[in-house]
Design an enzyme around this catalytic site. Structure first.
Site, short mmCIF file in Angstrom:
data_model
loop_
_atom_site.label_atom_id
_atom_site.label_comp_id
_atom_site.label_asym_id
_atom_site.label_seq_id
_atom_site.Cartn_x
_atom_site.Cartn_y
_atom_site.Cartn_z
N ARG A 157 -42.54 -11.68 -8.16
CA ARG A 157 -42.39 -11.14 -9.26
C ARG A 157 -41.92 -10.20 -8.35
NH1 ARG A 157 -44.89 -15.12 -12.80
NH2 ARG A 157 -46.83 -13.41 -12.60
N HIS A 201 -46.29 -9.84 -4.73
CA HIS A 201 -46.03 -10.68 -5.17
C HIS A 201 -44.84 -11.46 -5.45
CE1 HIS A 201 -46.18 -11.22 -9.68
NE2 HIS A 201 -47.79 -11.47 -9.55
N LYS A 219 -20.57 -6.51 -13.12
CA LYS A 219 -19.95 -5.86 -12.08
C LYS A 219 -20.72 -4.98 -11.73
CE LYS A 219 -18.32 -4.05 -7.99
NZ LYS A 219 -18.28 -4.41 -6.99
N THR A 221 -11.29 3.26 -7.59
CA THR A 221 -11.56 4.03 -8.53
C THR A 221 -12.57 4.51 -8.57
OG1 THR A 221 -12.30 1.54 -8.75
CG2 THR A 221 -10.50 1.56 -9.93
N CYS A 277 -19.75 1.64 -3.52
CA CYS A 277 -20.26 1.84 -4.97
C CYS A 277 -21.39 1.87 -6.15
CB CYS A 277 -20.32 -0.44 -4.78
SG CYS A 277 -18.65 -0.98 -4.43
N GLY A 322 -25.09 6.03 -0.07
CA GLY A 322 -23.78 6.02 0.28
C GLY A 322 -22.89 4.61 0.26
N ASP A 355 1.02 -1.04 -0.19
CA ASP A 355 -0.72 0.20 -0.03
C ASP A 355 0.41 1.53 0.06
OD1 ASP A 355 -3.19 0.31 1.04
OD2 ASP A 355 -2.40 2.11 0.63
N ASN A 362 -24.49 -2.70 -9.62
CA ASN A 362 -24.84 -1.99 -8.50
C ASN A 362 -25.45 -1.06 -9.38
OD1 ASN A 362 -23.62 -3.08 -6.29
ND2 ASN A 362 -21.47 -2.88 -7.63
N THR A 388 -13.37 -1.89 -9.20
CA THR A 388 -14.31 -1.51 -10.01
C THR A 388 -13.22 -0.61 -11.38
OG1 THR A 388 -15.36 -2.26 -8.27
CG2 THR A 388 -15.84 -0.61 -10.03
N1 LIG Z 1 -15.59 -0.71 -0.51
C1 LIG Z 1 -16.33 -2.01 -1.14
O1 LIG Z 1 -17.25 -2.40 -0.14
C2 LIG Z 1 -16.25 -2.08 -1.94
C3 LIG Z 1 -16.53 -3.38 -2.83
C4 LIG Z 1 -16.91 -3.89 -4.01
C5 LIG Z 1 -15.78 -2.98 -4.37
N2 LIG Z 1 -14.44 -2.30 -4.27
C6 LIG Z 1 -13.66 -1.48 -5.26
O2 LIG Z 1 -12.66 -1.66 -4.82
C7 LIG Z 1 -11.54 -0.98 -4.70
C8 LIG Z 1 -10.79 -1.04 -3.67
O3 LIG Z 1 -11.35 -0.27 -3.15
P1 LIG Z 1 -11.54 0.23 -1.72
O4 LIG Z 1 -12.82 -0.10 -0.47
O5 LIG Z 1 -10.54 -1.39 -0.94
O6 LIG Z 1 -10.31 1.11 -1.32
P2 LIG Z 1 -10.01 1.40 0.23
O7 LIG Z 1 -9.73 2.89 0.09
O8 LIG Z 1 -10.36 1.10 0.83
O9 LIG Z 1 -8.16 1.27 -0.02
C9 LIG Z 1 -7.74 1.58 -1.27
C10 LIG Z 1 -6.11 1.69 -0.83
O10 LIG Z 1 -5.38 1.39 -2.15
C11 LIG Z 1 -4.35 2.39 -1.43
N3 LIG Z 1 -3.26 2.69 -2.64
C12 LIG Z 1 -3.99 3.47 -3.40
N4 LIG Z 1 -3.58 3.50 -5.06
C13 LIG Z 1 -2.03 2.56 -4.47
C14 LIG Z 1 -1.24 2.19 -4.99
N5 LIG Z 1 -0.82 2.90 -6.75
N6 LIG Z 1 -0.46 1.33 -5.18
C15 LIG Z 1 -0.92 0.74 -3.76
N7 LIG Z 1 -1.86 1.43 -2.77
C16 LIG Z 1 -3.02 2.07 -3.19
C17 LIG Z 1 -4.80 3.30 -0.51
O11 LIG Z 1 -3.56 3.61 0.39
C18 LIG Z 1 -5.90 2.64 0.53
O12 LIG Z 1 -5.72 2.06 1.04
C19 LIG Z 1 -12.56 0.55 -5.89
O13 LIG Z 1 -12.10 0.15 -7.62
C20 LIG Z 1 -14.01 -0.12 -4.97
O14 LIG Z 1 -14.98 0.15 -5.86
C21 LIG Z 1 -14.57 -1.74 -3.38
#
Ligand SMILES: NC(=O)c1ccc[n+]([C@@H]2O[C@H](COP(=O)([O-])OP(=O)(O)OC[C@H]3O[C@@H](n4cnc5c(N)ncnc54)[C@H](O)[C@@H]3O)[C@@H](O)[C@H]2O)c1
Length: 447
Positions: free
Chosen positions: A259, A257, A219, A101, A273, A270, A45, A223, A135
Protein backbone atom coordinates in the site's frame (compact mmCIF):
# COMPACT_ATOMS: atom_id res chain seq x y z
CA UNK A 1 -30.06 19.03 -37.88
CA UNK A 2 -29.29 19.42 -34.13
CA UNK A 3 -25.65 20.30 -33.45
CA UNK A 4 -24.99 17.08 -31.51
CA UNK A 5 -26.26 14.79 -34.31
CA UNK A 6 -24.42 16.73 -37.00
CA UNK A 7 -21.08 16.59 -35.16
CA UNK A 8 -21.51 12.87 -34.37
CA UNK A 9 -22.16 12.19 -38.04
CA UNK A 10 -19.10 14.19 -39.07
CA UNK A 11 -16.96 12.24 -36.58
CA UNK A 12 -18.14 8.83 -37.76
CA UNK A 13 -17.76 9.77 -41.44
CA UNK A 14 -14.37 11.43 -40.71
CA UNK A 15 -15.60 14.53 -42.52
CA UNK A 16 -15.06 16.71 -39.44
CA UNK A 17 -12.51 19.54 -39.76
CA UNK A 18 -10.35 20.20 -36.68
CA UNK A 19 -8.18 23.20 -35.80
CA UNK A 20 -5.49 23.14 -33.11
CA UNK A 21 -4.34 26.43 -31.60
CA UNK A 22 -0.72 25.95 -30.42
CA UNK A 23 1.66 23.48 -32.08
CA UNK A 24 3.97 22.74 -29.17
CA UNK A 25 4.66 19.60 -27.13
CA UNK A 26 0.91 18.99 -26.75
CA UNK A 27 -0.70 20.57 -29.82
CA UNK A 28 1.49 19.09 -32.54
CA UNK A 29 1.32 15.41 -31.46
CA UNK A 30 -2.43 15.84 -30.92
CA UNK A 31 -2.94 17.37 -34.36
CA UNK A 32 -0.92 14.50 -35.87
CA UNK A 33 -2.95 11.86 -33.99
CA UNK A 34 -6.26 13.22 -35.31
CA UNK A 35 -4.87 13.64 -38.83
CA UNK A 36 -3.74 10.00 -38.76
CA UNK A 37 -7.24 9.02 -37.63
CA UNK A 38 -8.51 10.43 -40.94
CA UNK A 39 -9.67 13.95 -40.02
CA UNK A 40 -8.85 17.12 -41.90
CA UNK A 41 -6.59 18.99 -39.48
CA UNK A 42 -5.22 22.54 -39.43
CA UNK A 43 -2.54 23.52 -36.94
CA UNK A 44 -2.22 27.19 -36.01
CA UNK A 45 0.67 28.76 -34.13
CA UNK A 46 1.62 32.39 -33.51
CA UNK A 47 5.32 31.45 -33.83
CA UNK A 48 5.91 31.85 -37.57
CA UNK A 49 9.33 30.16 -37.44
CA UNK A 50 7.79 27.09 -35.83
CA UNK A 51 5.05 27.03 -38.49
CA UNK A 52 7.64 27.32 -41.30
CA UNK A 53 9.72 24.50 -39.80
CA UNK A 54 6.73 22.21 -39.37
CA UNK A 55 5.64 22.91 -42.96
CA UNK A 56 9.11 21.72 -44.05
CA UNK A 57 8.78 18.63 -41.86
CA UNK A 58 11.43 19.85 -39.37
CA UNK A 59 9.76 20.03 -35.97
CA UNK A 60 11.82 21.55 -33.19
CA UNK A 61 10.12 19.19 -30.72
CA UNK A 62 12.11 16.03 -30.21
CA UNK A 63 9.61 13.20 -30.07
CA UNK A 64 10.32 9.72 -31.39
CA UNK A 65 8.42 9.28 -34.67
CA UNK A 66 6.96 12.81 -34.72
CA UNK A 67 8.94 14.22 -37.68
CA UNK A 68 8.09 11.22 -39.84
CA UNK A 69 4.42 11.34 -38.79
CA UNK A 70 4.19 15.09 -39.55
CA UNK A 71 5.74 14.60 -43.00
CA UNK A 72 3.33 11.73 -43.77
CA UNK A 73 0.30 13.84 -42.69
CA UNK A 74 1.49 16.87 -44.71
CA UNK A 75 2.17 14.74 -47.80
CA UNK A 76 -1.24 13.12 -47.58
CA UNK A 77 -2.87 16.56 -47.36
CA UNK A 78 -4.42 15.70 -43.99
CA UNK A 79 -2.50 18.40 -42.10
CA UNK A 80 -2.03 22.08 -42.88
CA UNK A 81 -0.14 24.56 -40.74
CA UNK A 82 -0.54 28.32 -40.63
CA UNK A 83 -0.21 31.41 -38.43
CA UNK A 84 -3.64 32.64 -39.42
CA UNK A 85 -6.42 31.34 -37.20
CA UNK A 86 -9.51 33.12 -38.59
CA UNK A 87 -10.28 31.05 -41.69
CA UNK A 88 -9.49 27.63 -40.12
CA UNK A 89 -11.69 28.38 -37.09
CA UNK A 90 -14.50 29.66 -39.30
CA UNK A 91 -14.37 26.43 -41.34
CA UNK A 92 -13.89 24.00 -38.44
CA UNK A 93 -16.25 21.70 -36.60
CA UNK A 94 -13.84 21.41 -33.67
CA UNK A 95 -11.28 23.86 -32.29
CA UNK A 96 -8.83 22.70 -29.64
CA UNK A 97 -6.84 25.12 -27.46
CA UNK A 98 -3.32 23.82 -26.70
CA UNK A 99 -1.46 27.02 -25.78
CA UNK A 100 0.89 27.53 -22.80
CA UNK A 101 -0.59 28.48 -19.42
CA UNK A 102 2.51 29.13 -17.29
CA UNK A 103 2.70 30.26 -13.69
CA UNK A 104 4.63 33.42 -12.77
CA UNK A 105 5.51 34.02 -9.10
CA UNK A 106 2.93 31.42 -8.07
CA UNK A 107 0.12 33.00 -10.14
CA UNK A 108 -1.32 31.62 -13.42
CA UNK A 109 -0.41 33.66 -16.48
CA UNK A 110 -3.40 33.18 -18.78
CA UNK A 111 -2.42 35.69 -21.47
CA UNK A 112 -1.85 33.05 -24.19
CA UNK A 113 -5.11 31.36 -23.24
CA UNK A 114 -7.07 34.62 -23.48
CA UNK A 115 -5.41 35.42 -26.81
CA UNK A 116 -6.52 31.99 -28.06
CA UNK A 117 -10.06 32.68 -26.81
CA UNK A 118 -10.01 36.01 -28.68
CA UNK A 119 -9.03 34.12 -31.85
CA UNK A 120 -11.87 31.63 -31.27
CA UNK A 121 -14.29 34.52 -30.81
CA UNK A 122 -13.40 35.88 -34.28
CA UNK A 123 -14.28 32.69 -36.14
CA UNK A 124 -16.79 31.04 -33.82
CA UNK A 125 -20.06 29.86 -35.34
CA UNK A 126 -23.15 27.87 -34.38
CA UNK A 127 -22.64 24.11 -34.68
CA UNK A 128 -19.01 23.92 -33.59
CA UNK A 129 -17.35 22.41 -30.53
CA UNK A 130 -14.57 24.00 -28.50
CA UNK A 131 -12.13 21.71 -26.73
CA UNK A 132 -9.54 22.81 -24.17
CA UNK A 133 -6.35 20.75 -23.75
CA UNK A 134 -4.26 23.45 -22.04
CA UNK A 135 -3.98 22.99 -18.27
CA UNK A 136 -6.24 25.62 -16.69
CA UNK A 137 -7.23 26.68 -13.16
CA UNK A 138 -10.35 24.81 -11.94
CA UNK A 139 -13.63 26.47 -12.96
CA UNK A 140 -12.13 28.26 -16.01
CA UNK A 141 -14.35 26.36 -18.46
CA UNK A 142 -17.64 27.31 -16.81
CA UNK A 143 -16.43 30.57 -15.20
CA UNK A 144 -14.51 32.17 -18.08
CA UNK A 145 -14.93 30.34 -21.39
CA UNK A 146 -18.67 29.63 -21.29
CA UNK A 147 -19.66 33.21 -20.28
CA UNK A 148 -17.57 34.62 -23.16
CA UNK A 149 -19.41 32.41 -25.63
CA UNK A 150 -22.77 33.22 -24.06
CA UNK A 151 -22.00 36.94 -24.39
CA UNK A 152 -21.93 36.37 -28.17
CA UNK A 153 -25.49 35.11 -28.03
CA UNK A 154 -24.85 31.35 -28.10
CA UNK A 155 -26.49 28.78 -25.84
CA UNK A 156 -23.79 26.47 -24.50
CA UNK A 157 -24.37 22.74 -24.99
CA UNK A 158 -26.95 23.62 -27.67
CA UNK A 159 -25.55 26.04 -30.29
CA UNK A 160 -21.94 25.46 -29.28
CA UNK A 161 -20.52 22.47 -27.44
CA UNK A 162 -17.66 22.88 -24.97
CA UNK A 163 -15.40 20.44 -23.12
CA UNK A 164 -12.19 20.36 -21.13
CA UNK A 165 -10.05 17.37 -22.18
CA UNK A 166 -6.77 17.65 -20.24
CA UNK A 167 -3.56 16.35 -21.73
CA UNK A 168 -1.51 13.91 -19.64
CA UNK A 169 1.23 12.85 -22.03
CA UNK A 170 4.91 12.65 -21.15
CA UNK A 171 7.47 14.32 -23.41
CA UNK A 172 9.46 11.75 -25.42
CA UNK A 173 6.49 9.34 -25.36
CA UNK A 174 3.86 11.73 -26.72
CA UNK A 175 2.59 9.75 -29.71
CA UNK A 176 2.47 6.47 -27.80
CA UNK A 177 0.91 7.94 -24.64
CA UNK A 178 -1.58 9.98 -26.61
CA UNK A 179 -3.26 6.71 -27.57
CA UNK A 180 -2.59 4.64 -24.45
CA UNK A 181 -3.36 7.13 -21.64
CA UNK A 182 -6.90 7.29 -20.33
CA UNK A 183 -8.45 10.49 -21.70
CA UNK A 184 -10.63 12.44 -19.28
CA UNK A 185 -13.50 14.25 -20.98
CA UNK A 186 -15.05 17.09 -19.00
CA UNK A 187 -18.11 18.23 -20.91
CA UNK A 188 -19.97 21.37 -19.91
CA UNK A 189 -23.25 19.49 -20.48
CA UNK A 190 -24.51 16.06 -21.66
CA UNK A 191 -24.26 16.85 -25.39
CA UNK A 192 -20.73 18.20 -25.05
CA UNK A 193 -19.73 15.12 -23.04
CA UNK A 194 -21.11 12.70 -25.61
CA UNK A 195 -19.61 14.40 -28.69
CA UNK A 196 -16.17 14.98 -27.14
CA UNK A 197 -16.07 11.35 -25.97
CA UNK A 198 -16.91 10.08 -29.48
CA UNK A 199 -14.24 12.31 -30.99
CA UNK A 200 -11.49 11.17 -28.59
CA UNK A 201 -12.50 7.51 -28.95
CA UNK A 202 -11.14 7.75 -32.50
CA UNK A 203 -7.61 8.28 -31.12
CA UNK A 204 -7.59 7.09 -27.47
CA UNK A 205 -8.00 3.54 -26.23
CA UNK A 206 -9.93 4.62 -23.11
CA UNK A 207 -12.04 7.66 -22.25
CA UNK A 208 -13.59 8.62 -18.91
CA UNK A 209 -16.46 11.08 -19.09
CA UNK A 210 -17.32 13.65 -16.42
CA UNK A 211 -18.25 17.32 -16.02
CA UNK A 212 -15.81 20.15 -16.83
CA UNK A 213 -15.08 21.15 -13.22
CA UNK A 214 -14.29 17.59 -12.11
CA UNK A 215 -11.98 17.15 -15.11
CA UNK A 216 -10.22 20.44 -14.32
CA UNK A 217 -9.73 19.42 -10.69
CA UNK A 218 -8.57 15.90 -11.58
CA UNK A 219 -5.83 17.27 -13.86
CA UNK A 220 -4.27 19.51 -11.20
CA UNK A 221 -4.96 16.90 -8.49
CA UNK A 222 -2.84 14.22 -10.18
CA UNK A 223 0.18 16.46 -10.69
CA UNK A 224 -0.07 17.98 -7.23
CA UNK A 225 -0.12 14.47 -5.79
CA UNK A 226 3.11 13.65 -7.64
CA UNK A 227 4.71 16.90 -6.42
CA UNK A 228 3.72 16.07 -2.82
CA UNK A 229 5.07 12.54 -3.16
CA UNK A 230 8.42 13.78 -4.49
CA UNK A 231 8.57 16.37 -1.69
CA UNK A 232 8.10 13.55 0.81
CA UNK A 233 10.93 11.57 -0.82
CA UNK A 234 13.14 14.67 -0.65
CA UNK A 235 12.19 15.19 3.00
CA UNK A 236 13.25 11.59 3.67
CA UNK A 237 16.51 12.24 1.81
CA UNK A 238 17.32 15.21 4.07
CA UNK A 239 16.45 13.09 7.12
CA UNK A 240 18.61 10.18 5.92
CA UNK A 241 21.51 12.61 5.38
CA UNK A 242 21.15 13.87 8.97
CA UNK A 243 21.20 10.35 10.35
CA UNK A 244 23.73 8.82 7.97
CA UNK A 245 21.38 6.39 6.21
CA UNK A 246 20.88 5.68 2.51
CA UNK A 247 17.47 7.09 1.52
CA UNK A 248 17.15 4.79 -1.51
CA UNK A 249 17.33 1.73 0.71
CA UNK A 250 14.85 3.30 3.17
CA UNK A 251 12.36 3.96 0.36
CA UNK A 252 12.94 0.58 -1.29
CA UNK A 253 12.10 -1.18 1.95
CA UNK A 254 9.09 1.04 2.72
CA UNK A 255 7.75 0.38 -0.79
CA UNK A 256 7.82 -3.40 -0.22
CA UNK A 257 4.51 -2.77 1.57
CA UNK A 258 1.89 -3.11 -1.17
CA UNK A 259 0.00 0.00 0.00
CA UNK A 260 3.07 2.27 -0.12
CA UNK A 261 4.56 3.89 -3.22
CA UNK A 262 7.07 6.64 -2.41
CA UNK A 263 8.76 8.33 -5.37
CA UNK A 264 12.52 8.87 -5.64
CA UNK A 265 14.26 11.96 -4.28
CA UNK A 266 16.31 14.05 -6.69
CA UNK A 267 17.65 17.44 -7.67
CA UNK A 268 14.23 19.06 -7.69
CA UNK A 269 11.19 19.06 -9.93
CA UNK A 270 11.14 20.26 -13.54
CA UNK A 271 8.96 20.05 -16.62
CA UNK A 272 5.90 21.92 -17.71
CA UNK A 273 3.36 20.46 -15.23
CA UNK A 274 4.63 19.51 -11.76
CA UNK A 275 6.14 22.86 -10.73
CA UNK A 276 3.07 24.65 -12.06
CA UNK A 277 -0.14 22.69 -11.50
CA UNK A 278 -0.05 22.84 -7.65
CA UNK A 279 -0.36 26.65 -7.96
CA UNK A 280 -3.49 26.24 -10.10
CA UNK A 281 -5.04 24.08 -7.39
CA UNK A 282 -3.85 26.12 -4.41
CA UNK A 283 -6.01 29.12 -5.29
CA UNK A 284 -9.09 27.05 -4.46
CA UNK A 285 -7.77 25.13 -1.44
CA UNK A 286 -9.06 26.42 1.94
CA UNK A 287 -6.34 28.61 3.46
CA UNK A 288 -6.05 26.38 6.52
CA UNK A 289 -5.04 23.40 4.33
CA UNK A 290 -2.98 25.06 1.60
CA UNK A 291 0.27 24.93 3.61
CA UNK A 292 0.63 21.27 2.63
CA UNK A 293 0.96 22.16 -1.05
CA UNK A 294 3.08 25.25 -0.39
CA UNK A 295 5.49 23.27 1.81
CA UNK A 296 5.90 20.59 -0.84
CA UNK A 297 6.71 23.22 -3.47
CA UNK A 298 9.22 24.78 -1.04
CA UNK A 299 10.94 21.46 -0.30
CA UNK A 300 11.21 20.62 -4.00
CA UNK A 301 12.69 24.05 -4.76
CA UNK A 302 15.02 24.04 -1.77
CA UNK A 303 16.47 20.60 -2.48
CA UNK A 304 18.17 22.14 -5.53
CA UNK A 305 19.78 24.85 -3.35
CA UNK A 306 20.78 22.13 -0.88
CA UNK A 307 22.54 20.21 -3.67
CA UNK A 308 24.46 23.35 -4.65
CA UNK A 309 25.60 23.75 -1.02
CA UNK A 310 26.78 20.13 -0.95
CA UNK A 311 28.70 20.59 -4.21
CA UNK A 312 30.37 23.79 -3.00
CA UNK A 313 31.48 22.12 0.24
CA UNK A 314 32.58 18.93 -1.51
CA UNK A 315 34.73 20.89 -3.97
CA UNK A 316 36.22 23.23 -1.38
CA UNK A 317 38.15 20.70 0.72
CA UNK A 318 39.91 23.55 2.50
CA UNK A 319 41.64 24.76 -0.66
CA UNK A 320 38.90 27.08 -1.93
CA UNK A 321 36.63 26.68 -4.91
CA UNK A 322 37.82 29.38 -7.31
CA UNK A 323 38.88 27.90 -10.63
CA UNK A 324 37.82 24.38 -9.74
CA UNK A 325 36.13 22.47 -12.49
CA UNK A 326 32.85 20.58 -12.49
CA UNK A 327 31.39 18.44 -15.27
CA UNK A 328 27.60 18.52 -15.20
CA UNK A 329 26.17 15.56 -17.09
CA UNK A 330 22.64 16.24 -18.30
CA UNK A 331 20.78 19.54 -18.62
CA UNK A 332 17.25 18.28 -19.32
CA UNK A 333 14.65 17.87 -16.60
CA UNK A 334 14.11 14.16 -17.19
CA UNK A 335 16.03 11.26 -18.75
CA UNK A 336 16.31 10.60 -22.47
CA UNK A 337 14.48 13.73 -23.66
CA UNK A 338 15.56 17.12 -25.02
CA UNK A 339 13.10 18.97 -22.78
CA UNK A 340 14.79 21.56 -20.53
CA UNK A 341 11.57 23.19 -19.27
CA UNK A 342 12.16 24.29 -15.63
CA UNK A 343 15.13 21.92 -15.38
CA UNK A 344 16.79 22.04 -11.91
CA UNK A 345 20.13 21.69 -13.76
CA UNK A 346 19.76 25.31 -14.81
CA UNK A 347 19.76 26.57 -11.22
CA UNK A 348 22.78 24.39 -10.36
CA UNK A 349 24.80 25.59 -13.38
CA UNK A 350 24.01 29.25 -12.72
CA UNK A 351 24.67 29.09 -8.96
CA UNK A 352 28.02 27.30 -9.37
CA UNK A 353 29.10 29.68 -12.14
CA UNK A 354 28.27 32.65 -9.89
CA UNK A 355 30.39 31.06 -7.16
CA UNK A 356 33.42 31.11 -9.47
CA UNK A 357 33.50 27.44 -10.48
CA UNK A 358 34.34 26.48 -14.08
CA UNK A 359 31.24 24.62 -15.20
CA UNK A 360 31.21 22.40 -18.26
CA UNK A 361 27.95 20.74 -19.32
CA UNK A 362 27.45 17.70 -21.49
CA UNK A 363 24.10 16.39 -22.70
CA UNK A 364 23.75 14.12 -25.72
CA UNK A 365 20.10 15.20 -26.14
CA UNK A 366 20.18 18.97 -25.73
CA UNK A 367 22.39 21.81 -27.00
CA UNK A 368 21.39 23.93 -23.96
CA UNK A 369 24.39 25.43 -22.11
CA UNK A 370 22.76 27.80 -19.56
CA UNK A 371 25.48 30.27 -20.56
CA UNK A 372 28.42 28.05 -19.75
CA UNK A 373 30.92 25.85 -21.60
CA UNK A 374 29.52 22.81 -23.41
CA UNK A 375 31.62 19.69 -24.05
CA UNK A 376 31.12 17.86 -27.32
CA UNK A 377 31.76 14.46 -25.74
CA UNK A 378 31.58 12.76 -22.38
CA UNK A 379 35.36 12.39 -22.21
CA UNK A 380 35.88 16.08 -22.97
CA UNK A 381 33.53 16.96 -20.08
CA UNK A 382 35.27 14.61 -17.64
CA UNK A 383 38.82 15.71 -18.56
CA UNK A 384 40.40 17.49 -15.57
CA UNK A 385 37.17 17.70 -13.52
CA UNK A 386 37.35 18.11 -9.72
CA UNK A 387 33.73 17.05 -9.48
CA UNK A 388 31.37 15.15 -11.76
CA UNK A 389 27.68 15.70 -11.24
CA UNK A 390 25.03 13.54 -12.86
CA UNK A 391 22.13 15.97 -13.17
CA UNK A 392 19.89 13.87 -15.46
CA UNK A 393 19.62 10.09 -15.42
CA UNK A 394 20.07 9.60 -19.18
CA UNK A 395 20.45 5.90 -19.97
CA UNK A 396 23.88 6.47 -21.58
CA UNK A 397 25.28 7.77 -18.29
CA UNK A 398 24.42 4.52 -16.50
CA UNK A 399 27.24 2.74 -18.30
CA UNK A 400 30.00 5.23 -17.44
CA UNK A 401 33.04 3.19 -16.48
CA UNK A 402 34.29 4.31 -13.01
CA UNK A 403 37.94 3.47 -13.85
CA UNK A 404 37.75 5.50 -17.05
CA UNK A 405 36.20 8.38 -15.08
CA UNK A 406 38.98 8.14 -12.48
CA UNK A 407 41.59 8.18 -15.25
CA UNK A 408 40.22 11.38 -16.85
CA UNK A 409 39.37 13.40 -13.73
CA UNK A 410 41.64 15.08 -11.19
CA UNK A 411 42.88 13.29 -8.10
CA UNK A 412 40.30 13.43 -5.28
CA UNK A 413 37.40 13.88 -7.69
CA UNK A 414 33.91 13.73 -6.16
CA UNK A 415 31.03 12.14 -8.07
CA UNK A 416 27.62 13.58 -7.16
CA UNK A 417 24.90 11.33 -8.51
CA UNK A 418 21.62 13.32 -8.45
CA UNK A 419 19.32 10.61 -9.85
CA UNK A 420 21.34 7.80 -8.16
CA UNK A 421 21.98 5.81 -11.34
CA UNK A 422 25.57 4.74 -10.65
CA UNK A 423 26.80 1.96 -8.40
CA UNK A 424 28.28 3.70 -5.32
CA UNK A 425 30.50 0.72 -4.43
CA UNK A 426 32.07 0.58 -7.91
CA UNK A 427 32.68 4.35 -7.93
CA UNK A 428 34.42 4.17 -4.56
CA UNK A 429 36.39 1.06 -5.51
CA UNK A 430 37.80 3.08 -8.42
CA UNK A 431 39.13 5.66 -5.92
CA UNK A 432 36.47 8.34 -6.38
CA UNK A 433 34.20 9.79 -3.66
CA UNK A 434 30.49 9.05 -4.23
CA UNK A 435 27.72 11.35 -2.98
CA UNK A 436 24.01 11.49 -3.76
CA UNK A 437 20.82 13.15 -2.58
CA UNK A 438 20.18 11.31 0.69
CA UNK A 439 23.41 9.37 0.59
CA UNK A 440 26.94 9.81 1.91
CA UNK A 441 26.64 13.45 2.93
CA UNK A 442 27.08 12.80 6.65
CA UNK A 443 29.82 10.22 6.30
CA UNK A 444 32.62 12.75 6.62
CA UNK A 445 32.95 13.16 2.87
CA UNK A 446 31.63 16.73 3.03
CA UNK A 447 33.26 19.09 5.51
N1 LIG B 1 4.45 19.66 -22.27
C1 LIG B 1 3.83 18.76 -21.53
O1 LIG B 1 4.41 17.74 -21.18
C2 LIG B 1 2.39 18.97 -21.12
C3 LIG B 1 1.69 17.87 -20.59
C4 LIG B 1 0.36 18.06 -20.22
C5 LIG B 1 -0.24 19.31 -20.34
N2 LIG B 1 0.49 20.36 -20.82
C6 LIG B 1 -0.21 21.65 -20.93
O2 LIG B 1 -0.52 21.87 -22.32
C7 LIG B 1 -0.46 23.27 -22.62
C8 LIG B 1 0.50 23.49 -23.78
O3 LIG B 1 1.80 23.11 -23.34
P1 LIG B 1 2.97 22.79 -24.38
O4 LIG B 1 4.00 22.04 -23.60
O5 LIG B 1 2.45 22.20 -25.63
O6 LIG B 1 3.51 24.26 -24.69
P2 LIG B 1 4.62 24.63 -25.76
O7 LIG B 1 5.29 25.84 -25.24
O8 LIG B 1 5.44 23.43 -26.11
O9 LIG B 1 3.78 25.02 -27.07
C9 LIG B 1 2.77 25.95 -27.06
C10 LIG B 1 2.66 26.56 -28.44
O10 LIG B 1 1.55 27.46 -28.44
C11 LIG B 1 1.89 28.58 -29.25
N3 LIG B 1 0.99 29.68 -28.90
C12 LIG B 1 1.03 30.55 -27.84
N4 LIG B 1 -0.03 31.36 -27.87
C13 LIG B 1 -0.76 31.02 -28.96
C14 LIG B 1 -1.97 31.49 -29.51
N5 LIG B 1 -2.66 32.49 -28.95
N6 LIG B 1 -2.42 30.93 -30.66
C15 LIG B 1 -1.74 29.92 -31.26
N7 LIG B 1 -0.59 29.43 -30.75
C16 LIG B 1 -0.12 29.96 -29.63
C17 LIG B 1 3.34 28.82 -28.93
O11 LIG B 1 3.97 29.58 -29.95
C18 LIG B 1 3.87 27.37 -28.86
O12 LIG B 1 4.33 26.92 -30.13
C19 LIG B 1 -0.06 23.96 -21.31
O13 LIG B 1 -1.20 24.39 -20.66
C20 LIG B 1 0.63 22.86 -20.54
O14 LIG B 1 0.57 23.08 -19.15
C21 LIG B 1 1.78 20.21 -21.22
Amino acid sequence: MPVESRLLERISSRRAALTFLGLGHVGLPTAVAFSRAGFQVTGVDTDSQRVRNIALGKCDIREPGLDEAVVACLDRGGLHVTCDSYEPIRMSDFVSICVPTPVEMGKPDMRNFHAALDAVKEGVHRGMMILIESTIPPSTTSGTVAPRLRSLGYTIDEDILLAYCPERLMPSRALEEFASNTRIIGGIGPKSRRVAAELYKTVSRCVEVTDALTAELSKVAENTFRDLNIAYANLLALTAENLGADVNEVIRLANTHHRVSIHKPGLGVGGSCLPKDPYLLIQHVPKSASDLIRSARKINDEITRHVVDILLKAMDKGTGIKGKRIAILGVTYKPDTEDVMNSPARYVVEALTRAGICVCVYDPYSPETYGTERASSLDEALEGADCVMIATGHTVFKSIDPDHMRHLTRSGCVVFDGPRILDAARIEAAGLTYLGVGYGIQKGRVS
